[in-house]
Write an enzyme that holds these catalytic residues in place. Structure first.
Site, short mmCIF file in Angstrom:
data_model
loop_
_atom_site.label_atom_id
_atom_site.label_comp_id
_atom_site.label_asym_id
_atom_site.label_seq_id
_atom_site.Cartn_x
_atom_site.Cartn_y
_atom_site.Cartn_z
N ASP A 53 0.83 -1.20 0.00
CA ASP A 53 0.00 0.00 0.00
C ASP A 53 0.87 1.26 0.00
OD1 ASP A 53 -3.23 0.28 0.84
OD2 ASP A 53 -2.04 2.10 1.13
N ASN A 106 -5.58 -4.12 -6.76
CA ASN A 106 -6.72 -3.42 -6.20
C ASN A 106 -6.50 -1.92 -6.01
OD1 ASN A 106 -9.22 -3.19 -4.33
ND2 ASN A 106 -7.53 -2.64 -2.97
N TYR A 173 -11.96 8.27 -14.04
CA TYR A 173 -12.20 7.02 -13.35
C TYR A 173 -12.85 6.00 -14.28
CZ TYR A 173 -13.47 3.88 -9.50
OH TYR A 173 -13.59 2.80 -8.66
N LYS A 177 -11.18 2.46 -15.55
CA LYS A 177 -11.77 1.17 -15.22
C LYS A 177 -12.18 0.40 -16.46
CE LYS A 177 -11.20 1.49 -10.79
NZ LYS A 177 -10.24 0.61 -10.10
N ILE A 206 -19.57 0.37 -2.30
CA ILE A 206 -19.32 -0.47 -1.13
C ILE A 206 -19.41 0.38 0.14
CG2 ILE A 206 -17.68 -2.03 -0.02
CD1 ILE A 206 -18.89 -3.00 -2.72
N THR A 208 -18.42 1.83 3.14
CA THR A 208 -17.16 2.08 3.84
C THR A 208 -17.36 3.20 4.84
OG1 THR A 208 -16.47 3.75 2.23
CG2 THR A 208 -15.88 1.45 1.77
#
Length: 266
Positions: A53, A106, A173, A177, A206, A208
């Site tokens: 990361d 990811n 984005y 993708k 998602i 979060t």
């Protein structure tokens, strides 16, 4: 491209606690969120896991958390916008655990919400470098290592629902993708005969901590876009990724799998 068929794998294990035993996994962007949930799921399946990361301290803390849960984990700093950093992370994985069998690409960022005609050029380049170039660099250095070992392997690239549809205000984005989906299909076509499976997943929105900080009206508006009536959970995405990395998915190659509560179905 070789035309020699790859050998069929051994029967898939149905013991989820050992299905990744003896394998090493590199997960980028795994200090938190989907990446961490995936690293934990793979570790619970017996894999040795490298937490990579940009947030080096966060990666170390995540690895320590997994270690406390009985998972063999190590941490490495990673900037996916720099090819040399990606190469170093792959080398770290091999040096630490003796090889590389599985990878989850990811790492990614969101970017500002601005119409295409007014989108900041620097912001566009930053999103593309992270979300698209970063996946290419990861594949570029992961694939030769997995191939050289001669044991086969599997890679999952984390795209998005926005790899299949547009979204106003997110040109960078969405472009990145869509590109990840294309990279996935290309790499799969090149390496499937060598026993390396490459697939992609497309998470929806998602749930979060960041989204939970939104005002209620905005949050409820996001939920309303999903016929399932809720947002997804990181663990649900991780479960799909784990399946695609496992021998249970041995004939799934070059595919793009949505996990989005029917967001793209309407």
């Amino acid at each position: 491209m070789s035309t020699t068929p790859a050998p069929a794998p051994a029967p898939a294990s149905t013991d989820y606690a050992t299905e990744f035993a003896g394998k090493t996994a590199l997960v980028t962007g795994s200090a938190s969120g989907i990446g961490l949930a995936t690293a934990r799921r793979l570790g619970r399946g017996g894999a040795q896991v490298v937490i990579a990361d940009f947030n080096e301290q966060g990666a170390k803390e995540a690895a320590e958390t997994l270690a406390a849960e009985g998972i063999e984990a190590a941490a490495v700093a990673l900037d996916v916008t720099q090819a040399a950093s990606v190469e170093a992370a792959v080398k770290f994985t091999v040096d630490t655990f003796g090889g590389l069998d599985l990878a989850v690409n990811n790492a990614g960022i969101g970017g500002p919400s601005t119409p295409t005609g007014a989108y900041d050029i620097d912001a566009y380049n930053r999103v593309i470098r992270t979300n698209l170039d970063g996946v290419f660099y990861s594949l570029r250095y992961e694939l030769p290592v997995i191939e050289a070992a001669g044991k086969g392997g599997a890679i999952v690239n984390v795209a998005s629902i926005l790899g299949s549809v547009g979204f106003a205000g997110s040109p960078a984005y969405v472009a990145a993708k869509h590109g990840v989906v294309g990279l996935t299909k290309t790499a799969a076509a090149e390496y499937s005969a060598k026993g390396i499976r490459v697939n992609a997943v497309g998470p929806g929105f998602i749930d979060t901590p960041l989204l939970q900080q939104m005002d209620k009206a905005a949050y409820d508006g996001l939920v309303a876009l999903h016929p399932a009536g809720r947002l997804g959970k990181a663990e649900e995405v991780a479960e799909l990724i784990a399946f695609l990395l496992s021998d249970r998915a041995s004939f799934i190659v070059g595919s793009y799998h949505l996990v989005d509560g029917a967001y793209t179905a309407v």
